[in-house]
Scaffold this motif. Structure first.
Motif, PDB file in Angstrom:
ATOM      1  N   GLU A   1      26.053  39.280  34.333  1.00  0.00           N
ATOM      2  CA  GLU A   1      27.072  38.838  33.388  1.00  0.00           C
ATOM      3  C   GLU A   1      28.456  39.454  33.638  1.00  0.00           C
ATOM      4  O   GLU A   1      29.411  39.114  32.956  1.00  0.00           O
ATOM      5  N   TRP A   2      28.539  40.368  34.603  1.00  0.00           N
ATOM      6  CA  TRP A   2      29.809  41.011  34.923  1.00  0.00           C
ATOM      7  C   TRP A   2      30.130  40.836  36.402  1.00  0.00           C
ATOM      8  O   TRP A   2      29.230  40.807  37.238  1.00  0.00           O
ATOM      9  N   LEU A   3      31.420  40.734  36.708  1.00  0.00           N
ATOM     10  CA  LEU A   3      31.870  40.777  38.091  1.00  0.00           C
ATOM     11  C   LEU A   3      32.223  42.229  38.405  1.00  0.00           C
ATOM     12  O   LEU A   3      32.985  42.860  37.671  1.00  0.00           O
TER      13      LEU A   3
ATOM     14  N   LEU B   1      37.908  33.290  38.534  1.00  0.00           N
ATOM     15  CA  LEU B   1      36.487  33.170  38.874  1.00  0.00           C
ATOM     16  C   LEU B   1      35.612  33.599  37.699  1.00  0.00           C
ATOM     17  O   LEU B   1      34.610  32.950  37.376  1.00  0.00           O
ATOM     18  N   ILE B   2      36.003  34.680  37.041  1.00  0.00           N
ATOM     19  CA  ILE B   2      35.255  35.168  35.878  1.00  0.00           C
ATOM     20  C   ILE B   2      35.223  34.110  34.783  1.00  0.00           C
ATOM     21  O   ILE B   2      34.174  33.844  34.183  1.00  0.00           O
ATOM     22  N   ARG B   3      36.366  33.492  34.528  1.00  0.00           N
ATOM     23  CA  ARG B   3      36.410  32.442  33.498  1.00  0.00           C
ATOM     24  C   ARG B   3      35.576  31.238  33.919  1.00  0.00           C
ATOM     25  O   ARG B   3      34.863  30.649  33.103  1.00  0.00           O
ATOM     26  N   ARG B   4      35.666  30.859  35.185  1.00  0.00           N
ATOM     27  CA  ARG B   4      34.947  29.688  35.674  1.00  0.00           C
ATOM     28  C   ARG B   4      33.436  29.883  35.576  1.00  0.00           C
ATOM     29  O   ARG B   4      32.690  28.952  35.244  1.00  0.00           O
ATOM     30  N   LEU B   5      32.978  31.116  35.857  1.00  0.00           N
ATOM     31  CA  LEU B   5      31.546  31.411  35.793  1.00  0.00           C
ATOM     32  C   LEU B   5      31.098  31.858  34.397  1.00  0.00           C
ATOM     33  O   LEU B   5      29.917  32.110  34.184  1.00  0.00           O
ATOM     34  N   ASN B   6      32.059  31.942  33.456  1.00  0.00           N
ATOM     35  CA  ASN B   6      31.786  32.395  32.093  1.00  0.00           C
ATOM     36  C   ASN B   6      31.099  33.763  32.093  1.00  0.00           C
ATOM     37  O   ASN B   6      30.047  33.965  31.483  1.00  0.00           O
ATOM     38  N   LEU B   7      31.734  34.724  32.765  1.00  0.00           N
ATOM     39  CA  LEU B   7      31.235  36.099  32.795  1.00  0.00           C
ATOM     40  C   LEU B   7      31.929  36.920  31.715  1.00  0.00           C
ATOM     41  O   LEU B   7      32.985  36.547  31.207  1.00  0.00           O
TER      42      LEU B   7
ATOM     43  N   TRP C   1      37.866  45.156  32.415  1.00  0.00           N
ATOM     44  CA  TRP C   1      38.683  44.060  31.900  1.00  0.00           C
ATOM     45  C   TRP C   1      37.727  43.060  31.264  1.00  0.00           C
ATOM     46  O   TRP C   1      36.784  42.597  31.902  1.00  0.00           O
ATOM     47  N   ARG C   2      37.958  42.736  29.993  1.00  0.00           N
ATOM     48  CA  ARG C   2      37.057  41.849  29.262  1.00  0.00           C
ATOM     49  C   ARG C   2      37.621  40.432  29.184  1.00  0.00           C
ATOM     50  O   ARG C   2      38.806  40.238  28.907  1.00  0.00           O
ATOM     51  N   ASN C   3      36.762  39.484  29.429  1.00  0.00           N
ATOM     52  CA  ASN C   3      37.125  38.071  29.389  1.00  0.00           C
ATOM     53  C   ASN C   3      37.146  37.590  27.942  1.00  0.00           C
ATOM     54  O   ASN C   3      36.091  37.404  27.314  1.00  0.00           O
ATOM     55  N   LYS C   4      38.334  37.359  27.405  1.00  0.00           N
ATOM     56  CA  LYS C   4      38.457  36.928  26.018  1.00  0.00           C
ATOM     57  C   LYS C   4      37.948  35.502  25.799  1.00  0.00           C
ATOM     58  O   LYS C   4      37.751  35.087  24.658  1.00  0.00           O
ATOM     59  N   GLU C   5      37.740  34.768  26.892  1.00  0.00           N
ATOM     60  CA  GLU C   5      37.245  33.405  26.774  1.00  0.00           C
ATOM     61  C   GLU C   5      35.727  33.306  26.956  1.00  0.00           C
ATOM     62  O   GLU C   5      35.178  32.204  26.993  1.00  0.00           O
ATOM     63  N   PHE C   6      35.068  34.454  27.089  1.00  0.00           N
ATOM     64  CA  PHE C   6      33.621  34.458  27.304  1.00  0.00           C
ATOM     65  C   PHE C   6      32.903  33.771  26.139  1.00  0.00           C
ATOM     66  O   PHE C   6      33.192  34.005  24.976  1.00  0.00           O
ATOM     67  N   ARG C   7      31.946  32.907  26.487  1.00  0.00           N
ATOM     68  CA  ARG C   7      31.153  32.200  25.480  1.00  0.00           C
ATOM     69  C   ARG C   7      29.692  32.642  25.635  1.00  0.00           C
ATOM     70  O   ARG C   7      29.054  32.320  26.650  1.00  0.00           O
ATOM     71  N   PRO C   8      29.147  33.351  24.652  1.00  0.00           N
ATOM     72  CA  PRO C   8      27.740  33.808  24.746  1.00  0.00           C
ATOM     73  C   PRO C   8      26.778  32.630  24.895  1.00  0.00           C
ATOM     74  O   PRO C   8      27.025  31.575  24.345  1.00  0.00           O
TER      75      PRO C   8
END
Length: 227
Positions: free
Chosen positions: A115-117, A144-150, A220-227
């Protein structure tokens, strides 16, 4: 080159505003150029920890999407790169040496469901520094993180200025001064400005006198992450 979607037959993932430099996904045949950039960037790194052609080819075998390169659009020369893998993170037990985290720099620890890069490496050839290439690579990594939803990006930052003051400051004092803006570090200060936060200090992270062998765990945390 501005707005171009391909360069030399390769998809462009990001580009500097003037089009002079472009980010593409690295390939196995880039391995010699990737090693050359690595050696130019990290002359103090031990031979056991430097990434060579063999390592870069292994990165491709495990997680090609996470391997990025910057090309000079005028010459086609590879002048910067970043290497990442996916993993799950136990933040209560984060202090692992670099070679342990990366499977001896071969990325055998890559988890395709992680779940993390994990930012294993980033380097800009000394002759091209100060031209925004690291910013291009970080932007492409975050895309890439946003695209993979990490969940985000984690790395062991090298506090490159610590070795020079290690005889008068503890690593904890040094990092705190950098975080408070009282001292500038050539690596950590830049990453803090990019929105990373310090999670902790990693002793014996790697062998490099310039950072006293320490790493600093940054997140760095992805604010767009969707559980």
């Amino acid at each position: 080159m501005t707005g171009a979607r391909s360069f030399l037959g390769r998809d462009v993932l990001a580009a500097r505003a003037d089009g002079r430099y472009v980010v593409v996904q690295a390939r196995a045949d880039d391995a010699p150029a990737l090693e050359a950039v690595q050696r130019a960037c990290f002359p103090d790194l031990s031979e056991d920890e430097i990434a060579t052609e063999r390592h870069f080819r292994s990165h491709q075998a495990h997680f090609p999407e996470g391997q990025l390169a910057v090309l000079d659009a005028h010459t086609g020369e590879l002048v910067a790169s970043s290497s990442d893998l996916r993993m799950n993170v136990d933040f209560a037990h984060y202090a692992h040496p670099y070679l342990e985290e990366t499977g001896d720099n071969l990325f055998t620890t890559h988890d395709p469901h992680g779940e993390w890069l994990y930012g294993a490496d980033i380097g800009v050839h000394p002759k091209c520094r100060g031209q925004g290439l690291a910013t291009l690579l970080y932007g492409a990594r975050h895309d890439l993180i946003r695209r993979l939803n990490l969940r985000g990006h984690i790395a062991g930052a090298m506090p490159k200025g610590y070795g020079a003051v290690a005889d008068v400051l503890s690593i904890e004092q040094y990092v705190m001064e950098v975080v408070r803006g009282e001292r500038a570090d050539p690596v950590l200060s830049v990453q803090l400005r990019r929105g990373y936060g310090v999670w902790g200090i990693i002793p014996d992270y790697l062998e490099d006198e310039s950072c006293g062998n320490y790493g600093v765990c940054i997140v760095w945390r992805n604010k767009e992450f969707r559980p």
